[in-house]
Design a protein around this motif. Structure first.
Motif, mmCIF file in Angstrom:
data_model
loop_
_atom_site.group_PDB
_atom_site.id
_atom_site.type_symbol
_atom_site.label_atom_id
_atom_site.label_comp_id
_atom_site.label_asym_id
_atom_site.label_seq_id
_atom_site.Cartn_x
_atom_site.Cartn_y
_atom_site.Cartn_z
ATOM 1 N N GLN A 29 46.336 -7.628 101.146
ATOM 2 C CA GLN A 29 45.331 -7.751 100.090
ATOM 3 C C GLN A 29 45.078 -9.219 99.746
ATOM 4 O OE1 GLN A 29 46.537 -5.411 96.754
ATOM 5 N NE2 GLN A 29 45.881 -3.470 97.660
ATOM 6 N N SER A 32 42.936 -10.787 102.193
ATOM 7 C CA SER A 32 41.528 -10.387 102.135
ATOM 8 C C SER A 32 40.782 -11.031 100.969
ATOM 9 C CB SER A 32 41.425 -8.858 102.023
ATOM 10 O OG SER A 32 41.997 -8.420 100.796
ATOM 11 N N VAL A 33 41.529 -11.615 100.007
ATOM 12 C CA VAL A 33 40.874 -12.271 98.868
ATOM 13 C C VAL A 33 40.304 -13.615 99.331
ATOM 14 C CG1 VAL A 33 41.211 -13.299 96.588
ATOM 15 C CG2 VAL A 33 42.326 -11.149 97.173
ATOM 16 N N PRO A 34 39.026 -13.879 99.063
ATOM 17 C CA PRO A 34 38.453 -15.167 99.489
ATOM 18 C C PRO A 34 39.082 -16.329 98.745
ATOM 19 C CG PRO A 34 36.736 -13.582 98.881
ATOM 20 C CD PRO A 34 38.028 -13.022 98.417
ATOM 21 N N TRP A 36 38.348 -19.209 96.525
ATOM 22 C CA TRP A 36 37.182 -19.479 95.678
ATOM 23 C C TRP A 36 36.976 -20.976 95.461
ATOM 24 C CZ3 TRP A 36 34.621 -15.224 95.474
ATOM 25 C CH2 TRP A 36 35.251 -13.992 95.346
ATOM 26 N N PRO A 325 28.614 -12.765 92.614
ATOM 27 C CA PRO A 325 29.636 -12.238 93.528
ATOM 28 C C PRO A 325 29.193 -10.937 94.211
ATOM 29 C CG PRO A 325 30.200 -11.663 91.281
ATOM 30 C CD PRO A 325 28.944 -12.494 91.203
ATOM 31 N N GLN A 328 32.583 -5.963 96.223
ATOM 32 C CA GLN A 328 33.982 -5.750 96.583
ATOM 33 C C GLN A 328 34.920 -6.773 95.953
ATOM 34 O OE1 GLN A 328 31.550 -6.506 98.634
ATOM 35 N NE2 GLN A 328 32.120 -8.026 100.196
ATOM 36 N N HIS A 329 34.348 -7.870 95.392
ATOM 37 C CA HIS A 329 35.187 -8.900 94.782
ATOM 38 C C HIS A 329 35.263 -8.770 93.265
ATOM 39 C CE1 HIS A 329 33.949 -11.444 98.486
ATOM 40 N NE2 HIS A 329 35.028 -10.710 98.743
ATOM 41 N N SER A 377 38.633 -15.832 87.969
ATOM 42 C CA SER A 377 39.575 -15.092 88.813
ATOM 43 C C SER A 377 40.571 -14.352 87.935
ATOM 44 C CB SER A 377 40.294 -16.056 89.748
ATOM 45 O OG SER A 377 41.225 -15.356 90.553
ATOM 46 N N LYS A 381 40.749 -9.763 91.756
ATOM 47 C CA LYS A 381 39.324 -9.523 91.525
ATOM 48 C C LYS A 381 38.756 -10.589 90.582
ATOM 49 C CE LYS A 381 39.131 -5.612 93.856
ATOM 50 N NZ LYS A 381 38.256 -5.438 95.048
ATOM 51 N N LEU A 382 37.453 -10.518 90.415
ATOM 52 C CA LEU A 382 36.761 -11.424 89.508
ATOM 53 C C LEU A 382 36.391 -10.688 88.226
ATOM 54 C CD1 LEU A 382 34.333 -13.369 91.901
ATOM 55 C CD2 LEU A 382 36.599 -14.026 91.110
ATOM 56 N N ILE A 414 32.403 -19.395 97.365
ATOM 57 C CA ILE A 414 33.473 -19.044 98.295
ATOM 58 C C ILE A 414 33.634 -20.189 99.277
ATOM 59 C CG2 ILE A 414 34.238 -17.421 100.062
ATOM 60 C CD1 ILE A 414 32.600 -15.277 98.713
#
Length: 422
Positions: A29, A32-34, A36, A325, A328-329, A377, A381-382, A414
């Motif tokens: 996970q 998979s988080v960008p 930022w 955004p 999914q974020h 952040s 998630k945001l 991103i």
């Protein structure tokens, strides 16, 4: 026994997999988080500006012309020369006008001689009338009444002739004065202190002033004191410019010739609007000091009119207000904002009129655009933070209200992925 060992190994493997699953899942996970891009909320001053372009011009341009005709005999000044009031700038060949003065002087002398002759004749007529009246008193039969009438009206006629002659003297004097003025006009003099910014004649050139006044020079006074920048400002910004003028807020501008930053003030907003391709602009005059004579006529200036200022306010980076955004974020609680923000961002105040809304509705939509969302952040998630935006400049926007403080980190984008092996 072998079967028991196999089952034990399978149990151990499954147990190890179960134990490792959660960390592995968390790791995947996190992967998979960008990454930022972020910017912080700061505190400082914000000033809003209206940008425009303009042309530098003198406060006053005086066109020096010629009242009389003739060839240019001499030029005494050149381009860019500073002149004083009354200074000789050019001379027109005066010979024709000198001759005209001599002619009119002779005509005046002739008219004055006519006055003397008429006065002498009048004096003789007066004496004749007096003698006739004396003889008439001594002997009424000596001189007939007709003779008395003749000498009487002869005297009156000569009195009128004297007045006519005196009037002719005045007329000749006026003609002489006119000729002297024409002779004086052959000397072109500076009407004021200033700088010659244009010379439109050359020696030997013939001027014809019968139909219109020829332009010889253009003199700009007080260029070292002040210059004007004539800016064309869009009608949508004129209200802000008027407020800035009333508050005497500064105007800054640059010209291509120098790296200096020049300052000035709004002197005048003229009402003579210009429409170019359906765009309405108004001329705004900005006065600027010019002691070093760096601002020259015709220079192009890029102006920034300061129309509002806020001191010591929270500032949100504009990049954070522009960030939008992907679903999914975003945490579940804020997903409903995305659809609304899409609709909000798709509305342009310039296009509202085309939707058929009333003026009141358009005004309400424009007010609602001050309510925005920024993103922070929150774990994986945001999270959205509602803010009310105020004054904006090129990089920052004033925070009027919202759950933010100095130092809070806002998401602005991103980070692009690094190349393989980078």
């Amino acid at each position: 026994m072998r079967r028991f060992v196999t089952i034990a190994v399978i149990i151990l493997v499954l147990g190890g997999a179960a134990v490792a699953w959660q960390p592995l899942s968390n790791y995947m996970q996190l992967r998979s988080v960008p990454k930022w891009k972020t910017a912080k909320v700061t505190e400082g001053n914000i000033s809003a500006v209206v940008n425009a372009t303009g042309t530098v011009k003198p406060v006053l341009q005086i066109t020096v012309g010629a009242f009389v005709s003739g060839p240019i005999a001499k030029l005494h000044v050149e381009f860019n020369e500073e002149v004083k009031e009354g200074q000789l700038m050019a001379e027109i060949d005066p010979r024709i006008y000198v001759a005209g003065v001599a002619r009119d002087e002779a005509a005046l002398a002739n008219r004055r001689a006519d006055v003397e002759r008429a006065k002498a004749q009048l004096q003789q007529a007066i004496r004749d009338e007096n003698r006739a009246n004396t003889l008439r008193e001594d002997d009424t039969a000596f001189i007939a009444q007709a003779e008395i009438d003749r000498v009487h009206f002869a005297r009156l006629s000569l009195q009128a002739m004297v007045k006519v002659a005196e009037t002719a003297v005045d007329q000749a004097q006026a003609q002489l004065d006119n000729s002297k003025l024409s002779l004086e006009y052959t000397k072109i003099k500076a009407p004021c202190d200033g700088i010659v910014i244009n010379r439109k004649i050359d020696p030997g050139q013939t001027l014809a002033a019968q139909f219109q006044t020829p332009e010889l020079f253009i003199v700009a006074p007080d260029m070292r004191k002040k210059m004007y920048v004539h800016a064309a400002v869009d009608e949508a910004d004129i209200g802000l410019i008027k407020v800035a003028q009333e508050k005497k807020m500064p105007v800054t501008f640059t010209v291509d010739a120098y790296t200096d930053l020049f300052t000035g003030t709004v002197e005048e907003i003229r009402l003579s609007a210009t429409t170019t391709q359906n765009v309405v602009t108004y001329p705004v005059l900005v006065g600027a000091a010019n002691e070093q004579l760096k601002l020259l006529p015709g220079m192009t200036a890029n102006l920034s009119f300061e129309v509002a200022r806020r001191e010591k306010v929270l500032k949100i980076p504009n990049s954070a207000l522009r960030f939008f955004p992907a679903k999914q974020h975003v945490r579940t609680e804020d997903l409903q904002l995305l659809e609304g923000q899409v609709k909000e961002n798709n509305i342009d105040p310039g296009d509202v009129q085309e939707t058929g809304l009333s003026a009141e509705e358009r005004a309400e939509i424009r007010k609602s655009r001050k309510v925005r969302h920024v993103w922070v952040s929150d774990g994986l998630k945001l999270r959205a933070v509602e803010v009310v935006a105020g004054l904006s400049e090129s990089r920052y926007t004033e925070l009027i209200s919202g759950d933010l403080k100095v130092g809070d980190v806002l998401v602005t984008g991103i980070e692009p992925p690094k190349p393989w092996g980078g």
